[in-house]
Design a protein around this motif. Sequence first.
Motif, PDB file in Angstrom:
ATOM      1  N   ASP B  84       0.624 -60.283 -32.233  1.00 11.44           N
ATOM      2  CA  ASP B  84       1.217 -59.007 -31.633  1.00 11.44           C
ATOM      3  C   ASP B  84       1.543 -58.025 -32.543  1.00 11.44           C
ATOM      4  O   ASP B  84       2.041 -57.033 -32.172  1.00 11.44           O
ATOM      5  CB  ASP B  84       2.200 -59.348 -30.788  1.00 11.44           C
ATOM      6  CG  ASP B  84       3.524 -59.770 -31.394  1.00 11.44           C
ATOM      7  OD1 ASP B  84       3.454 -59.868 -32.452  1.00 11.44           O
ATOM      8  OD2 ASP B  84       4.523 -60.061 -30.808  1.00 11.44           O
ATOM      9  N   THR B 110       1.837 -53.912 -25.238  1.00  8.72           N
ATOM     10  CA  THR B 110       1.656 -54.570 -26.630  1.00  8.72           C
ATOM     11  C   THR B 110       0.193 -54.986 -26.726  1.00  8.72           C
ATOM     12  O   THR B 110      -0.357 -55.427 -25.945  1.00  8.72           O
ATOM     13  CB  THR B 110       2.444 -55.809 -26.736  1.00  8.72           C
ATOM     14  OG1 THR B 110       3.766 -55.531 -26.398  1.00  8.72           O
ATOM     15  CG2 THR B 110       2.590 -56.393 -28.281  1.00  8.72           C
ATOM     16  N   THR B 111      -0.014 -54.646 -27.986  1.00 10.63           N
ATOM     17  CA  THR B 111      -1.712 -55.003 -28.246  1.00 10.63           C
ATOM     18  C   THR B 111      -1.775 -56.417 -28.893  1.00 10.63           C
ATOM     19  O   THR B 111      -1.012 -56.583 -29.977  1.00 10.63           O
ATOM     20  CB  THR B 111      -2.156 -53.911 -29.328  1.00 10.63           C
ATOM     21  OG1 THR B 111      -2.183 -52.895 -28.546  1.00 10.63           O
ATOM     22  CG2 THR B 111      -3.669 -54.347 -29.441  1.00 10.63           C
ATOM     23  N   THR B 113      -4.084 -59.374 -30.714  1.00  5.28           N
ATOM     24  CA  THR B 113      -5.363 -59.683 -31.223  1.00  5.28           C
ATOM     25  C   THR B 113      -5.616 -61.298 -31.447  1.00  5.28           C
ATOM     26  O   THR B 113      -4.858 -62.129 -31.800  1.00  5.28           O
ATOM     27  CB  THR B 113      -5.364 -59.237 -32.773  1.00  5.28           C
ATOM     28  OG1 THR B 113      -4.977 -57.697 -32.809  1.00  5.28           O
ATOM     29  CG2 THR B 113      -6.493 -59.051 -33.318  1.00  5.28           C
ATOM     30  N   ARG B 126      -9.319 -57.974 -29.189  1.00  6.61           N
ATOM     31  CA  ARG B 126      -8.004 -56.938 -28.965  1.00  6.61           C
ATOM     32  C   ARG B 126      -7.913 -56.600 -27.810  1.00  6.61           C
ATOM     33  O   ARG B 126      -8.661 -55.998 -27.159  1.00  6.61           O
ATOM     34  CB  ARG B 126      -7.954 -56.051 -30.185  1.00  6.61           C
ATOM     35  CG  ARG B 126      -6.814 -55.375 -30.436  1.00  6.61           C
ATOM     36  CD  ARG B 126      -6.740 -54.529 -31.667  1.00  6.61           C
ATOM     37  NE  ARG B 126      -7.000 -55.333 -32.658  1.00  6.61           N
ATOM     38  CZ  ARG B 126      -7.560 -54.965 -34.052  1.00  6.61           C
ATOM     39  NH1 ARG B 126      -7.841 -53.545 -34.126  1.00  6.61           N
ATOM     40  NH2 ARG B 126      -7.982 -55.623 -34.988  1.00  6.61           N
ATOM     41  N   GLU B 127      -6.411 -56.757 -26.883  1.00 12.58           N
ATOM     42  CA  GLU B 127      -6.369 -56.346 -25.698  1.00 12.58           C
ATOM     43  C   GLU B 127      -4.917 -55.651 -25.596  1.00 12.58           C
ATOM     44  O   GLU B 127      -4.223 -56.195 -26.368  1.00 12.58           O
ATOM     45  CB  GLU B 127      -6.520 -57.269 -24.795  1.00 12.58           C
ATOM     46  CG  GLU B 127      -7.888 -57.517 -24.192  1.00 12.58           C
ATOM     47  CD  GLU B 127      -8.176 -56.285 -23.112  1.00 12.58           C
ATOM     48  OE1 GLU B 127      -8.973 -55.354 -23.628  1.00 12.58           O
ATOM     49  OE2 GLU B 127      -8.235 -56.556 -21.962  1.00 12.58           O
ATOM     50  N   THR B 128      -4.563 -54.680 -24.737  1.00 11.28           N
ATOM     51  CA  THR B 128      -3.465 -54.422 -24.565  1.00 11.28           C
ATOM     52  C   THR B 128      -2.843 -54.487 -23.183  1.00 11.28           C
ATOM     53  O   THR B 128      -3.607 -54.352 -22.091  1.00 11.28           O
ATOM     54  CB  THR B 128      -3.359 -52.852 -24.810  1.00 11.28           C
ATOM     55  OG1 THR B 128      -3.566 -52.539 -26.145  1.00 11.28           O
ATOM     56  CG2 THR B 128      -1.726 -52.408 -24.812  1.00 11.28           C
ATOM     57  N   SER B 228      -6.931 -54.018 -18.175  1.00  9.51           N
ATOM     58  CA  SER B 228      -7.477 -52.861 -18.970  1.00  9.51           C
ATOM     59  C   SER B 228      -8.712 -52.404 -18.284  1.00  9.51           C
ATOM     60  O   SER B 228      -9.505 -53.153 -17.642  1.00  9.51           O
ATOM     61  CB  SER B 228      -7.697 -53.269 -20.462  1.00  9.51           C
ATOM     62  OG  SER B 228      -8.830 -54.348 -20.449  1.00  9.51           O
TER      63      SER B 228
END
Lengths: 795, 290
Positions: B84, B110-111, B113, B126-128, B228
């Motif tokens: 994170d 929070t992103t 990976t 990668r996602e938020t 997202s």
Amino acid sequence: MNQFKIAVCFGCLLFCGTLFAQQEFALSGYVQEASSSEKLFGVTLVFNGEIGTTTNAYGFYSVTLPEGEYSLEVGYLGFRTILQDITVSENEKRNFELVEETNQLDEVVVKSNRVTKAITSTEMSVATLKTETIKKIPSVLGEPDLVKSIQLLPGVSSVNEAASGFNVRGGSADQNLVLLDEATLYNASHLFGFFSVFNSDAIKDVKLYKGGIPSVYGGRLSSVLDVKQKEGNAKQFNGLASVGLISAKALVEGPIAKGEGAAGKGSYMVAGRRSYADVFTFLSSEFKDVKAYFYDLNMKANYELNENNRLYLSGYFGRDKFGIKGLVNTFWGNGSGTLRWTSVLSDKVFLQTSGIYSNYDYNLDNLRSGAEFRWKSVINNYNIKPRISWFINGNNTIKAGTDFTYYNFKPGQISPLEGSSVVPETFQENFALETGTYIDYQQKLSDKLSLQYGLRYSTFDRLGKAEVNEYETGNPLTYNAEQDSYIVNPVTGTTSYKSGETIKSYNAFEPRFSMRYLLTDNSSIKGSYNRMNQYLHLISNTTSATPLDVWAPSGRYLKPQSLDQYALGYFKNFKEGAYDLSLEGYYKDIRDVTDFKNGADLLFTESVETEFVQGKGRAYGMELQVNKNDGKLTGWLSYTLARSESKVLGINNNKYYPTNSDQLHELNAVGIYKLNDRWDFGANFVYGSGRPVTYPTGRYSQNGLVLADYSDRNGNRLPAYHRLDISATLNPKSGKNGKWTFGLVNAYGRQNASSIYFSEVGEVNDQEVATGQTQATKLSIFGFPLPSISYEFKF
Amino acid sequence: MKALITTVIFIVTIILFCTSCEVDVTNDLSIANSAPRLVVEGGLERNLNTPVTRQRIRLTTTRDFLNNDETVPLVEDAVVTVTDGNMAYDFSYSGNGVYTNTELIPELNTTYTLTVLWNDEEYEARETLTEVPAFDRVYSEFEEETLITDEGYFAKFDTTDPAGVANFYYHRVARNGAFIIVPDPGNSDVLVLSDEFFDGQKRVGVNPNDEILFALGDEATVQQLGISERYYNYLYEVFVQSSSGGFSFVGNPPPESVRGNVRNMTNSDNRPLGFFYTADVAEATFEITE
């Protein structure tokens, strides 16, 4: 600089060879059909077997001849040739009336110039079809179909049976300029492509240019389909009505201001067609909530103001409606109106001016409860097309003119229906002005060599008012080689353009050239070159033409497409024109051809520039056609060998891939057999090698659903396609007016693959479940023989 | 709404079938297959109703399309890590291709990976995590048969979209504890939604999956996931593809692999498939009543 050179060379060519100093007189006039006064287009006039001319689209001709005596032949395919001795000693107007050849088969007719036009004309890659021929070709559910008929010509095909759009020499369907009485049609199909918008009763003739396109046409890359409506009978009132399985049609025509004379000062024609209310419901009661129908109306009138001036008014209006109760309702169609004025300014100068309004719109209503809305999209265009034709003398003709087109695109407007909570939204309107200024010169250099060449200067200005997105790198998309995909760049802001302000301008010189060299009296070789530019792009989600097609104009991010085509051909007549043969080869080089980026999504997308990418294309091929023009059996046999490929960054690993319309072999045989005065039989056989298709190369699952992985675009081929259609026409006894037509499409019931698709088995015992089992399914559109019957009567 | 078009085209297709025919040609075709590719399936879920104690990511590979064996090729020897930005969480293999971690508690905005090391190649995604609104109300409702749905009881909810932010939703429905999804053309219209046309509006009577019928007394679980935009687009493509199956009459643009968010950092030619997502989950469980 290069373009400037071309212009200079062209100018030099143009004016050499136009200087003559002889005692000459102009002979001019109209050629028309005897019983109806319908003007005839493309009639050949031959003087002493040599100097010739042909009538223009308004039946007008003008030829300049040295003083003297001539034997004149006026000939037109399907009509009795007029043989006349005339003396030319002054400028003179002379009109001719031709009589249609009737059922007297054994009658001796002069054939010498019946088909020589194919040999002697500088035109190549051109096909003309008459309504009578189209009506004799077997058709789906007995509905004569112009677009399906031209697909029987070499180099013309369609991506599948339900596609009314057509592909010319490997080009896509949007690269065809479809003109109905000079008005551009944007969607030429009814009912999702099953039928074309052209009502065969109202059509006089149709001419298709596949190559060697003269400079008077522009705006599309691949072809021009020039369709002309009937003018109407100027001598007497007539009617025609017919009933078929799909639609009922009626046509009335008659003279205007006839008075005491044999023919009126003008004539009119009105034709209407409507399919039965629910085309699909009769198939099954499951479709009781489905409503699908179309109708169209064709109108034309002309009036002779005086000997030299005529006015024409023509219009077309068509609508389709498709709806499912409680779910969806769509209606769409074309409308167009053309007002033309033709004027014979002098014996040698003919002026025509048209003002055209054309409109295409579609409406889609979502009727699902809670989210009812209407989606509406419109294209309007306004056209002015003045053109002057100067028949300098028998050897030199010049045409020049300008086409102005103003476009107004309204790509989308969403409005709530029945008080739903859908937020209204309007996509930005697009405005553009396209012009094409041209000159076309037909020049006969010697008995053997004739040239036709011209230059078109086209411009396209994308105009405000608009807000245009600015992207971070200056481009909407950046190709990421690492991920093999396009990344949409962030929008950094917008630039505002005021109403009428130029957003982006494009312009181009488009040279056109064709030549004919006579090898013998009945054989010739021809060559041609044309450059075309296309400023409008069709963005379609399907391979066939659907009402949901969106046309996008070139602009800041979308460049115009351009093409160079080179063609070479050999033409020969046999047995005094009873047979003729043509063999042509072509090569096309296309720049900025558009294709979808991987995973493109176009519906309800306002900024289409982020959805597709441009690359290059090439197409090449060979077409062979043999026509039989005489006797009880007439028709043609044709074979096409062709390739059509594109290469676009980010698609197919950046290698050439076959386009959707790529087809290596195509064979067509069309036969019309006249058994006797009453019975005509027609048959056509079509064979095509498999079309490109993309098969999956792997499977995996996500969220419990099976997905496919694909590698090469269009890397596989469907099985070959073949089909036989037959028809029979029972003509009325003399004195009677009724005519029956019977047909059978796909006579031997071949289950041709319209597509093969791969899916997860999603249903067990009528219950929808995810099974995890995969299958391949072949879909045939007309998988069995499809019979038809129709009845037509005159009144 | 976009998928309304899919529905229209689907219905036109049904109509075409009346004059046409379909033949199963599974056994008549030989199609070329590519080498197996890594497939990522899974992500991080924040669920305040029923907290997720074990975050799951499944790794498999592709196989021949027409291969209908029960066995799925599993990836059992990969090294899977999620960070994170501050902390790195190792995911350990727990069988059937699934890698799990019990320490990671996903947090909003929070992103995350994902890194996968497998066969000497490194993969990354990668996602938020974005917030989802709660349900205003959940209930069951009886509906008559229509052309595209059957007669029966459906689980429904009311919810209010937050104004001024772009929201993307994914719906999941379970009947008596079992989540169900079927390959249906309506999925891309029903299971995923963008608030583009209803930003800030209260929505009443949302049917999260109109393919799932309930009987009286059944237990229904409905979930609304905040996802997202990229995952929305991905699922949209997944639903379109899984219901039309590359049906080329509909399919122009020609069928393409659905591109996810996982990248091969070592060898870009060996393109992975699948998606690593993060989602905030609103959930409710209730009994189907009159």
